[in-house]
Enzyme design. Structure first.
Site, PDB file in Angstrom:
ATOM      1  N   LYS A 320       0.838  -1.233  -0.164  1.00 53.62           N
ATOM      2  CA  LYS A 320       0.002   0.117   0.062  1.00 53.62           C
ATOM      3  C   LYS A 320       0.873   1.319   0.198  1.00 53.62           C
ATOM      4  O   LYS A 320       2.032   1.294   0.564  1.00 53.62           O
ATOM      5  CB  LYS A 320      -0.962  -0.067   1.384  1.00 53.62           C
ATOM      6  N   CYS A 411     -14.415  39.107  20.206  1.00 54.90           N
ATOM      7  CA  CYS A 411     -12.825  38.191  19.788  1.00 54.90           C
ATOM      8  C   CYS A 411     -12.637  37.451  21.013  1.00 54.90           C
ATOM      9  O   CYS A 411     -12.714  37.927  22.043  1.00 54.90           O
ATOM     10  CB  CYS A 411     -11.742  39.248  19.535  1.00 54.90           C
ATOM     11  N   CYS A 414      -9.756  39.133  23.009  1.00 56.43           N
ATOM     12  CA  CYS A 414      -9.832  40.448  24.062  1.00 56.43           C
ATOM     13  C   CYS A 414     -11.334  40.982  24.080  1.00 56.43           C
ATOM     14  O   CYS A 414     -11.566  42.060  24.357  1.00 56.43           O
ATOM     15  CB  CYS A 414      -9.092  41.610  23.011  1.00 56.43           C
ATOM     16  N   CYS A 429     -11.089  40.437  14.524  1.00 54.94           N
ATOM     17  CA  CYS A 429     -10.960  41.429  15.519  1.00 54.94           C
ATOM     18  C   CYS A 429     -10.662  42.836  15.008  1.00 54.94           C
ATOM     19  O   CYS A 429      -9.428  42.850  14.594  1.00 54.94           O
ATOM     20  CB  CYS A 429     -10.531  40.957  16.667  1.00 54.94           C
TER      21      CYS A 429
END
Ligand code: IVH
Length: 673
Positions: A320, A411, A414, A429
């Protein structure tokens, strides 16, 4: 095909006979690569003419007519049928040593015949099938099932264009042929494109689609999904003689049965192993998916002597290809904030080993991608690491019970409300002081392709930001050695080293500085292009829109982004501060000044490079006066291919672009002017 005259209108018997013969002829050619004599619409026209004549003269409908194979009636359910001879599976391995061991044990079993010949052929990634021909007529097609009993899928198998209703030439009393039903990549893409347009769920891979299609109850529905078949072996036979596997393949072809003989060779072990390497290399360029190679002892008498072990023959082994897919379960979907503020969802999955690496994170790119995949926490997903090494989720293989993912509206780093840029499919953001954005910008600025500030890795960036010492790029150059030394796990030596690295970074080439700034759409290549035109920061700061778009490789998006950056007061103030702190990127030598061996020629690298890194390659080209392009076009002079090149190679070949391997490229560099 030329139109036939009156004779046909007056002699439907003859015309029907002609059409059937012609359609069969094209069915046979269809599978020999590049051998098709007519286009699909022309073929369809022949079939339509035959259908029309048969509708007008129902008494003339031959049960073997190609029209019958598309017009079959649905079956109420699938019927189980026993195979006359069990359909075995194959022992398989991913290791060359194990193939060699298998060959050695085969020889030993046979009493050490040194001249053993093997065949090797692709291991087709499809659905195993047995087609039964009695006195040359297709009477039944059965899936492998558990090897002993399979499903009767004659009704859907008859829709396979390459599967003849009748064998060519003098047919044996009984011929059971075994092979693989596959769907070509092109047909697979076609089916999925149509489903996407219809808003239907997409199929994960050609094998699943082939299997699903074969097991449909309504052949008319199956006919809309073009399947193919390639044969590689026999079941029970009566009146069929072949001394070797190669003879079998040749005889099947002669009877009009498609095989992959064109991809097979015969020889000693070293020869077939070399062919394995070749197949592996060509893997992505083949029209259908191949997941390895099957090595077989060629001689039937020897095959017979070797016989079988429980469920697989001793005379064959599947070697394989390295797995590029694996499945895993999504533990959670987290959201990362990039240096441009873009929020990128990524799946955290149970660790899974795929193509040589353990994968725990897979990017999901954006909200649209998640919707397209329909992926939720708890789902089992199929993960692939293909030509490009970045893992991706191909699809959901088993849905869990998780809730659909929702992009946060603030975000994650923040908590500032995010801005949804629908045009770019990106959620961002907007807070420049967002600690995640700042960290990512700093890391990028310090990275090897940019200012290459040694020692300033993600950890230290983290510490500097957390300690409040750095909040924007220029802060780096205002750092005091004592401040750095005072950080946890930073001694005096590390602090001094960082100071030295920062000092060195002040005079990196302008292109790298520019790239490091992380202006949107300004990657390493665009930064080079800009630095070739505007050699210094001061020059660039004077640039206007018309000058920017005049540069051939700068499009309107890039120009707009650069202008926005030039107009951004806080960015420019940070730049002024850097300059004041001694940052003075150097102007690069232009190509005409360097005039190297590659001067005036364009290059592109593709595939995985083994002799040098991509960055080294790019630097070599530039140092020798060559130019890099980002895509294959007629402007490209040379495509350098590493291992496993993808579509770029194909395109380059189509355009007649010169193609070199890594050694060929190195040889170019050492050529005399
Ligand atoms: S020979 C007794 N040749 O692989 C051995 N098998 O893992 C019969 N397969 O069930 C198989 N390509 O569906 C053979 N060239 C090839 C093949 C092939 C794909 C499949 C087949 C088989 C499975 C075993």
């Amino acid at each position: 095909m030329a139109k036939r005259g009156k004779r046909d209108a007056t002699d439907p018997v003859a015309r029907i006979g002609e059409l059937i013969a012609e359609i069969r002829h094209h069915d046979r050619l269809y599978h020999e690569r590049d051998a098709a004599e007519i286009s699909d619409p022309e073929y369809d026209a022949l079939l339509a003419e035959l259908q029309r004549l048969e509708a007008e003269h129902p008494e003339l409908v031959d049960p073997d007519s190609p029209t019958q194979r598309v017009a079959g009636a649905p079956v109420p359910h699938l019927v189980s049928v026993e195979h006359r001879r069990p359909m075995l599976s194959l022992a398989n391995t991913y290791s060359r040593e194990e193939v060699e061991e298998w060959a050695a044990s085969t020889l030993e079993f046979l009493g050490g015949d040194a001249g053993l010949a093997y065949t090797i052929e692709p291991k087709l990634d499809g659905v195993a099938i047995e087609a039964i021909y009695e006195r040359g007529r297709l009477v039944r097609a059965i899936t492998r099932g558990d090897g002993r009993v399979g499903d009767d899928v004659t009704h859907t198998a008859r829709t396979i264009r390459g599967l003849p209703e009748r064998l060519v030439g003098k047919a044996p009393a009984l011929l059971e042929v075994r092979g693989e039903v596959i769907m070509t990549r092109a047909s697979f893409a076609g089916v999925n494109t149509r489903r996407e347009a219809a808003g239907e769920e997409l199929f994960i891979n050609p094998r699943n689609l082939a299997s699903g299609t074969l097991k449909m109850l309504d052949p008319a529905a199956a006919a809309a999904r073009p399947l193919d078949v390639l044969f590689y072996g026999l079941g029970e036979t009566d009146g069929f003689e072949a001394a070797t596997h190669q003879d079998v393949l040749a005889a099947l072809e002669a009877h009009g049965l498609p095989t992959s003989a064109w991809l097979s060779v015969r020889g000693d072990l070293a020869h077939v192993l070399a062919h394995y390497d070749g197949l592996l290399e060509r893997r992505d360029g083949l029209p259908f998916e191949v997941d390895g190679a099957v090595i077989k002892v060629d001689d039937h008498a020897l095959q017979h002597r070797l016989g079988e072990r429980s469920r697989s023959p001793r005379w064959a082994i599947a070697f394989k290809f390295p797995a590029r897919q694996g499945t895993s379960v999504v533990r959670r979907i987290e959201v990362l904030v990039g240096r441009t503020g873009a929020l990128t969802p990524r799946a955290v999955v149970e660790p899974v080993y795929v193509a040589g690496v353990t994968i725990e994170h897979v990017t999901l790119h954006n909200r649209d991608e998640i919707e397209r995949l329909g992926v939720k926490v708890g789902d089992r997903v199929l993960i692939e690491r293909a030509g490009d090494v970045i893992p991706k989720i191909v699809g959901v293989t088993k849905a869990g019970s998780g809730e659909p993912f929702v992009m946060p509206d603030t975000c994650p780093a923040c908590a500032t409300p995010v801005i949804d840029d629908a045009e770019e499919v990106v959620v961002r953001c907007p807070n420049r002081a967002c600690p995640a954005v700042v960290r990512r910008r700093l890391s990028h600025f310090a990275s090897r392709g940019a200012l290459d500030i040694e020692g300033l890795g993600e950890k230290l960036v983290d510490q500097l930001v957390t300690a409040g010492l750095v909040a924007r790029l220029s802060d780096l150059f205002a750092l005091e050695e004592e401040q750095v030394a005072a950080l946890e796990r930073m001694g005096a030596t590390s602090a001094r080293n960082l100071m030295t690295a920062l000092r060195r970074s002040r005079t990196r080439p302008f292109s790298r500085f520019l790239y490091g700034l992380g202006i949107r759409h300004v990657g390493a290549h665009v930064a080079e292009v800009i630095a070739e035109t505007w050699r210094t920061l001061d020059d660039l700061r004077q640039a206007d829109e018309s000058a920017l778009v005049d540069v051939s490789e700068i499009g309107p998006t890039v120009a707009e982004s650069i202008l926005a950056w030039l107009a951004d007061d806080s960015e420019q103030a940070d730049l002024d501060r850097m300059v004041a702190l001694g940052v003075a990127p150097t102007a690069a030598a232009t190509r005409s000044e360097s005039g190297g061996v590659l001067s005036g020629r364009t290059f592109l690298f593709t595939g995985s490079l083994t002799k040098f890194s991509r960055r080294e390659a790019h630097e070599m080209v530039k140092a020798a006066g060559g130019k890099l392009l980002s895509g294959v076009s007629k402007n490209l002079d040379v495509l350098v291919v590493g291992e496993k090149p993808g579509s770029k190679l194909k395109k380059a070949e189509e355009l007649g672009v010169e193609v070199l391997d890594e050694d060929g490229f190195l040889a170019l560099l050492t050529e005399q002017d």
